[in-house]
Design a protein around this motif. Sequence first.
Motif, PDB file in Angstrom:
ATOM      1  N   ARG A  94       0.820  -1.214   0.000  1.00  0.00           N
ATOM      2  CA  ARG A  94       0.000   0.000   0.000  1.00  0.00           C
ATOM      3  C   ARG A  94       0.852   1.261   0.000  1.00  0.00           C
ATOM      4  NH1 ARG A  94      -4.499   1.539   4.665  1.00  0.00           N
ATOM      5  NH2 ARG A  94      -4.989   3.640   3.883  1.00  0.00           N
TER       6      ARG A  94
ATOM      7  N   THR B   6      -9.335   9.094   3.233  1.00  0.00           N
ATOM      8  CA  THR B   6      -9.232   7.742   2.671  1.00  0.00           C
ATOM      9  C   THR B   6     -10.519   6.972   2.924  1.00  0.00           C
ATOM     10  OG1 THR B   6      -6.832   7.698   3.010  1.00  0.00           O
ATOM     11  CG2 THR B   6      -7.927   5.582   2.713  1.00  0.00           C
ATOM     12  N   THR B   7     -10.947   6.227   1.901  1.00  0.00           N
ATOM     13  CA  THR B   7     -12.110   5.351   1.991  1.00  0.00           C
ATOM     14  C   THR B   7     -11.687   3.948   1.555  1.00  0.00           C
ATOM     15  OG1 THR B   7     -13.618   7.180   1.478  1.00  0.00           O
ATOM     16  CG2 THR B   7     -14.471   4.939   1.227  1.00  0.00           C
ATOM     17  N   THR B   8     -12.091   2.950   2.323  1.00  0.00           N
ATOM     18  CA  THR B   8     -11.735   1.553   2.021  1.00  0.00           C
ATOM     19  C   THR B   8     -13.009   0.738   1.873  1.00  0.00           C
ATOM     20  OG1 THR B   8      -9.682   1.753   3.283  1.00  0.00           O
ATOM     21  CG2 THR B   8     -10.442  -0.470   2.785  1.00  0.00           C
TER      22      THR B   8
ATOM     23  N   ILE C 250      -8.920   0.936  -2.031  1.00  0.00           N
ATOM     24  CA  ILE C 250      -8.579   2.054  -1.137  1.00  0.00           C
ATOM     25  C   ILE C 250      -8.536   3.323  -1.982  1.00  0.00           C
ATOM     26  CG2 ILE C 250      -6.877   3.013   0.454  1.00  0.00           C
ATOM     27  CD1 ILE C 250      -5.914   0.195   1.024  1.00  0.00           C
TER      28      ILE C 250
ATOM     29  N   THR D 174      -8.090   7.515  -1.994  1.00  0.00           N
ATOM     30  CA  THR D 174      -7.546   8.645  -1.243  1.00  0.00           C
ATOM     31  C   THR D 174      -7.638   9.900  -2.094  1.00  0.00           C
ATOM     32  OG1 THR D 174      -5.980   7.168  -0.136  1.00  0.00           O
ATOM     33  CG2 THR D 174      -5.564   9.537   0.023  1.00  0.00           C
ATOM     34  N   ASP D 175      -8.257  10.944  -1.552  1.00  0.00           N
ATOM     35  CA  ASP D 175      -8.369  12.233  -2.232  1.00  0.00           C
ATOM     36  C   ASP D 175      -7.385  13.218  -1.609  1.00  0.00           C
ATOM     37  OD1 ASP D 175     -10.409  11.443  -3.999  1.00  0.00           O
ATOM     38  OD2 ASP D 175     -11.933  11.736  -2.444  1.00  0.00           O
TER      39      ASP D 175
ATOM     40  N   ARG E 143      -7.153  12.161  -7.166  1.00  0.00           N
ATOM     41  CA  ARG E 143      -7.621  10.910  -6.573  1.00  0.00           C
ATOM     42  C   ARG E 143      -6.649   9.772  -6.888  1.00  0.00           C
ATOM     43  NH1 ARG E 143     -13.796   9.032  -6.534  1.00  0.00           N
ATOM     44  NH2 ARG E 143     -13.636  10.376  -4.701  1.00  0.00           N
TER      45      ARG E 143
END
Length: 371
Positions: free
Chosen positions: A271, A278-280, A341, A343-344, A357
């Motif tokens: 990773r 962050t969104t998973t 995963i 991440t912005d 993004r």
Amino acid sequence: MKISPLFSQRPERFAFVNRFGSRFLKNRIRMMNQKTKYRWSWPVYVFLFAITGLVTTMAAVEKRNRTTQPLVLKKETPERAVAKVSSRVKPASFRAEPAAAVLAESSGKEAEIGLIALDSAKTVAEEKSDAVERKSRYVVQKGEVLYWVLTPKMSFNELIELKQTIEKASLYTFDFNTIKFDPFQLYIDAIGVTIHQEKGGSGSASDGDENDKPIQSIGGYLSTTERGSLSIGKMTGDLPAVLEQLAKDDEKAVEALFAENRMAYFIAKQRKVFSGGTTTVKGDWLRDNPGRRNEGLGVFINAENRLQLYHPENVTVIINGREMNPSEVAAMDPKQLHTVIVTDVRDEAAGPGRKKRYIQLFESQPLEESR
């Protein structure tokens, strides 16, 4: 009646009662009226009781020390056994024959007992040296030798306990050059050990590399005396059975932990970390909700059962830790998708309020590939 001249001259010498004069009676009355003083009575009794107990204890210890020492059986050589048996044969029956013949002609019971004692008798020192004393979970002592083992399942506290146990029971210094645990603190994936003695021998061993695999067990032995030997290295089967079994059990348990968490280890290793929200999401959720669009998740499964990005522009796609072209997403098998995963990150160069993004996609990995 004749009276003795002595009695007539000094009759007070033969008085049969006390003389109750006024002075005597006053002193007697004064003594009877005095209050009895008990203040020093109890301390005196306590002191006498303590002295008696001390003397009794010292006598018991002295008696125990004078007991006879345990009998030590000495292992006899065949020559001494033959000499003892032959000495019991009467001179008249003595003949110059080989030792075997002398044994055969002597008393059968005596010869049998002598041979049994010769084969099976052990001295007390030998029996003591065969005993294994556990000093800690990973250290045992056999005679004047300490045996120890390092396994991948040991915790940091157990490593410190092993070091302290060895240094307390011997003249060696036990140092760790490297200690590295896995990302989830479940096992040791790198370690380095050095053992040395002032004006004496030294040794070192290490295991572990960058692949995050558990270490192999390391073991050795060292003498507890001032002059002794030491050994250190990978497990070779020379350690006591209790330590050999402990190392096998720990390695087996770590293998099970690694297999259970293999994808978590793979993702933690591959990773990329970015500063931003962050969104998973798991691949199972996307497969259970095909066609459900959610911009925050970055991807979805379209009507053709293919993975698709919400917005291909200003997006960096990373698949299994490697940056890929966004068009590669459609070629992925949704059934193999394990984790997404998103991440912005703020991108001021692209304009006020704009974001870049990063979408990281991880496919399910076989056990041998994840290691």
